[in-house]
Scaffold this active site. Structure first.
Site, PDB file in Angstrom:
ATOM      1  N   LYS A   1       0.835  -1.213   0.000  1.00  0.00           N
ATOM      2  CA  LYS A   1       0.000   0.000   0.000  1.00  0.00           C
ATOM      3  C   LYS A   1       0.869   1.262   0.000  1.00  0.00           C
ATOM      4  CE  LYS A   1      -2.885   3.149   0.644  1.00  0.00           C
ATOM      5  NZ  LYS A   1      -4.164   3.534   0.171  1.00  0.00           N
TER       6      LYS A   1
ATOM      7  N   CYS B   1      -2.707  10.936   1.431  1.00  0.00           N
ATOM      8  CA  CYS B   1      -2.081   9.655   1.072  1.00  0.00           C
ATOM      9  C   CYS B   1      -0.730   9.862   0.420  1.00  0.00           C
ATOM     10  CB  CYS B   1      -3.003   8.915   0.116  1.00  0.00           C
ATOM     11  SG  CYS B   1      -4.704   8.924   0.683  1.00  0.00           S
TER      12      CYS B   1
HETATM   13  N1  SAJ Z   1      -1.011  15.214  -8.675  1.00  0.00           N
HETATM   14  C1  SAJ Z   1      -0.114  15.938  -9.465  1.00  0.00           C
HETATM   15  N2  SAJ Z   1       0.210  15.445 -10.698  1.00  0.00           N
HETATM   16  C2  SAJ Z   1      -0.321  14.290 -11.191  1.00  0.00           C
HETATM   17  C3  SAJ Z   1      -1.217  13.562 -10.383  1.00  0.00           C
HETATM   18  C4  SAJ Z   1      -1.544  14.048  -9.124  1.00  0.00           C
HETATM   19  O1  SAJ Z   1       0.387  16.990  -9.068  1.00  0.00           O
HETATM   20  O2  SAJ Z   1       0.000  13.918 -12.324  1.00  0.00           O
HETATM   21  C5  SAJ Z   1      -1.365  15.716  -7.328  1.00  0.00           C
HETATM   22  C6  SAJ Z   1      -2.864  15.962  -7.143  1.00  0.00           C
HETATM   23  O3  SAJ Z   1      -3.229  17.221  -7.634  1.00  0.00           O
HETATM   24  C7  SAJ Z   1      -3.014  15.848  -5.636  1.00  0.00           C
HETATM   25  C8  SAJ Z   1      -1.982  14.778  -5.277  1.00  0.00           C
HETATM   26  O4  SAJ Z   1      -1.088  14.704  -6.378  1.00  0.00           O
HETATM   27  O5  SAJ Z   1      -2.670  17.048  -4.974  1.00  0.00           O
HETATM   28  C9  SAJ Z   1      -2.557  13.404  -5.003  1.00  0.00           C
HETATM   29  O6  SAJ Z   1      -3.633  13.137  -5.882  1.00  0.00           O
HETATM   30  P1  SAJ Z   1      -3.831  11.756  -6.640  1.00  0.00           P
HETATM   31  O7  SAJ Z   1      -5.029  11.905  -7.495  1.00  0.00           O
HETATM   32  O8  SAJ Z   1      -2.575  11.330  -7.290  1.00  0.00           O
HETATM   33  O9  SAJ Z   1      -4.060  10.677  -5.472  1.00  0.00           O
HETATM   34  P2  SAJ Z   1      -4.991  10.618  -4.172  1.00  0.00           P
HETATM   35  O10 SAJ Z   1      -4.179  11.088  -3.013  1.00  0.00           O
HETATM   36  O11 SAJ Z   1      -6.308  11.261  -4.384  1.00  0.00           O
HETATM   37  O12 SAJ Z   1      -5.225   9.023  -4.066  1.00  0.00           O
HETATM   38  C10 SAJ Z   1      -4.101   8.172  -3.959  1.00  0.00           C
HETATM   39  C11 SAJ Z   1      -4.238   6.999  -4.948  1.00  0.00           C
HETATM   40  N3  SAJ Z   1      -2.996   6.262  -5.022  1.00  0.00           N
HETATM   41  C12 SAJ Z   1      -2.420   5.922  -6.204  1.00  0.00           C
HETATM   42  O13 SAJ Z   1      -2.877   6.259  -7.271  1.00  0.00           O
HETATM   43  C13 SAJ Z   1      -1.189   5.079  -6.151  1.00  0.00           C
HETATM   44  C14 SAJ Z   1      -5.389   6.096  -4.529  1.00  0.00           C
HETATM   45  O14 SAJ Z   1      -5.443   4.937  -5.362  1.00  0.00           O
HETATM   46  C15 SAJ Z   1      -5.209   5.634  -3.062  1.00  0.00           C
HETATM   47  O15 SAJ Z   1      -6.283   4.818  -2.618  1.00  0.00           O
HETATM   48  C16 SAJ Z   1      -5.176   6.894  -2.204  1.00  0.00           C
HETATM   49  O16 SAJ Z   1      -4.031   7.679  -2.615  1.00  0.00           O
HETATM   50  C17 SAJ Z   1      -5.063   6.491  -0.749  1.00  0.00           C
HETATM   51  O17 SAJ Z   1      -6.071   6.607  -0.042  1.00  0.00           O
HETATM   52  O18 SAJ Z   1      -4.006   6.006  -0.335  1.00  0.00           O
END
Ligand code: SAJ
Length: 406
Positions: A201, A255
């Site tokens: 995870k 996360c």
């Molecule tokens: N972000 C970027 N660039 C990107 C993608 C995301 O700057 O290309 C930023 C987003 O704007 C945000 C942050 O990263 O601020 C996180 O967003 P996210 O959409 O990447 O992820 P979370 O935190 O909403 O959800 C993640 C997911 N993990 C993965 O994709 C490996 C989700 O599957 C998990 O269940 C979740 O964390 C969790 O609860 O752990």
């Protein structure tokens, strides 16, 4: 019957999914006002499809309570607070929930921990609590770790379609819990041991954090020599083995911005790439603030109160502000003693920060420079409202000539 404990962003949808798929469910939360709201037939946060699922599970007979139930399966999905200075996760709520389960559970009950925990937490903190209470693990109670993996913004789809990991001490117990999740989960459900489940995870979220950091670092390199990072990433991603993520104003949420620190904290001399990546991501709000100052200077703007941040949540179309880049930027602004930035987010109706607007028109009228921090659908539908403004777009969604980028 399953007792789902902790009815937040993960516990509530999980409880509803189980219930809507024929499992008898009681959802428990210590927060009595949250329980009251659910009992009144109202959901507690916004997510596509949540309302419909809620209706279905009410029809199926889901119950909500502030008390733990006497049952044979418990799913614990309580928060794991994180201290941003020590970078350590505090498993106190998980421990408290396990203790409370032990007060009521039937002999032979299974306790499934869904909350994300730092790898090793279950051995270090949960097993001793159970043993100290006089229970033999594997006989009196069974312990399972089934970390959630759903992404806010697409939770309903991912609950059904994502693959899942179930860590258990014995195959038999793992299979029983797998059967429970298979009531709604159509993805593969992999059985493993608890330690591996904890680690996978955190590694998944770390992989994403490191990849976002790479994109953020590219953005800084490209800014240094005035290259278009988005065009470069677009072209690179046409290579069959390259898939770079998008740079942004920072990494928020509870996360991706948190879990990788567990590895840095536990393996400081080994987790070098991870450590640097996290520092890169955490430095992005400051990078945006410096861009704001540069753009103000280039346009002869001297009044910071004429600058507005659009978006307060950690990403688009969610109402969750935990560790949000905008909040990080506002904190950083306070350190620079240059407070006064205006803020607006259509998905946040409560007052959270100074100079926060609740009306888009007034916000737009009161600022000259708009910083696009979050690409909500609302913004994408109102891009024409930016036409007379100076715009710093940190999400690459506004393509008018003259727009400033990261
Ligand atoms: N972000 C970027 N660039 C990107 C993608 C995301 O700057 O290309 C930023 C987003 O704007 C945000 C942050 O990263 O601020 C996180 O967003 P996210 O959409 O990447 O992820 P979370 O935190 O909403 O959800 C993640 C997911 N993990 C993965 O994709 C490996 C989700 O599957 C998990 O269940 C979740 O964390 C969790 O609860 O752990």
């Amino acid at each position: 019957m399953v007792n789902v404990i902790g009815l937040g962003y993960i516990g509530l949808p999980t409880a509803l999914m189980l219930s809507a798929h024929g499992v008898e469910v009681v959802g428990t939360d210590y927060n009595t006002s949250l329980v009251d709201t659910l009992r009144q037939g109202k959901t507690t946060f916004k997510e596509d499809g949540l309302e419909e699922l809620f209706r279905k599970s009410l029809d199926a007979g889901i119950k909500f309570s502030d008390k733990y139930q006497v049952t044979d399966t418990y799913i614990i999905s309580v928060p794991t607070p994180y201290d941003k200075f020590s970078k350590k996760v505090d498993p106190c709520y998980v421990i408290a929930a396990v203790k409370d389960v032990l007060k009521v559970c039937r002999k032979g009950a299974t306790i499934v921990i869904e909350s994300t925990v730092s790898p090793g937490t279950i051995d270090k903190h949960i097993r001793p609590v159970i043993e100290e209470a006089g229970f033999e693990i594997g006989k009196d109670v069974h312990l399972v770790h089934a970390p959630e993996r759903i992404i806010p913004g697409n939770m309903m789809y991912e609950l059904i379609h994502n693959n899942r990991t179930i860590g258990a001490d014995s195959k038999e117990v793992g299979e029983a819990v797998k059967k429970l999740y298979a009531s709604f989960c159509q993805g593969d459900i992999v059985l493993t041991d608890i330690r591996t489940a904890e680690m996978t995870k955190v590694v998944e979220n770390t992989f994403r954090a490191v990849n976002i950091a790479f994109a953020n670092e590219l953005a800084k390199i490209c800014r240094h020599d005035n290259m278009d990072v988005y065009e470069i990433i677009r072209i690179c991603n046409m290579h069959p083995r390259v898939n770079i993520l998008q740079p942004g104003p920072g990494v928020g949420g509870h996360c991706i911005s948190v879990d990788p620190w567990f590895l840095v904290g536990d393996y400081p001399s080994l987790a070098k790439v991870i450590d640097e990546s996290m520092k890169t991501n955490d430095g992005m709000p400051d990078f945006v603030l410096n861009r704001i100052y540069e753009i103000m200077k280039a346009n002869g703007l001297t009044d910071i109160t004429r600058v507005g941040l659009y978006g307060l949540t950690y990403k688009e179309d969610v109402d969750d502000v935990r560790e949000s880049p905008t909040l990080q930027l506002l904190e950083s602004q306070e350190r620079h003693l240059a407070t006064g930035l205006k803020v607006y987010d259509p998905l946040i109706s409560t007052d959270m920060v100074p100079n926060q607007y609740h009306d888009f028109d007034s916000f737009i009228n009161d600022v000259d420079l708009v910083v696009l921090m979050v690409g909500h659908s609302h913004l994408k539908e109102n891009l024409d409202r930016l036409k007379d403004k100076i715009v710093l777009d940190t999400r690459n969604i506004y393509h008018e000539p003259g727009t400033y980028k990261l």
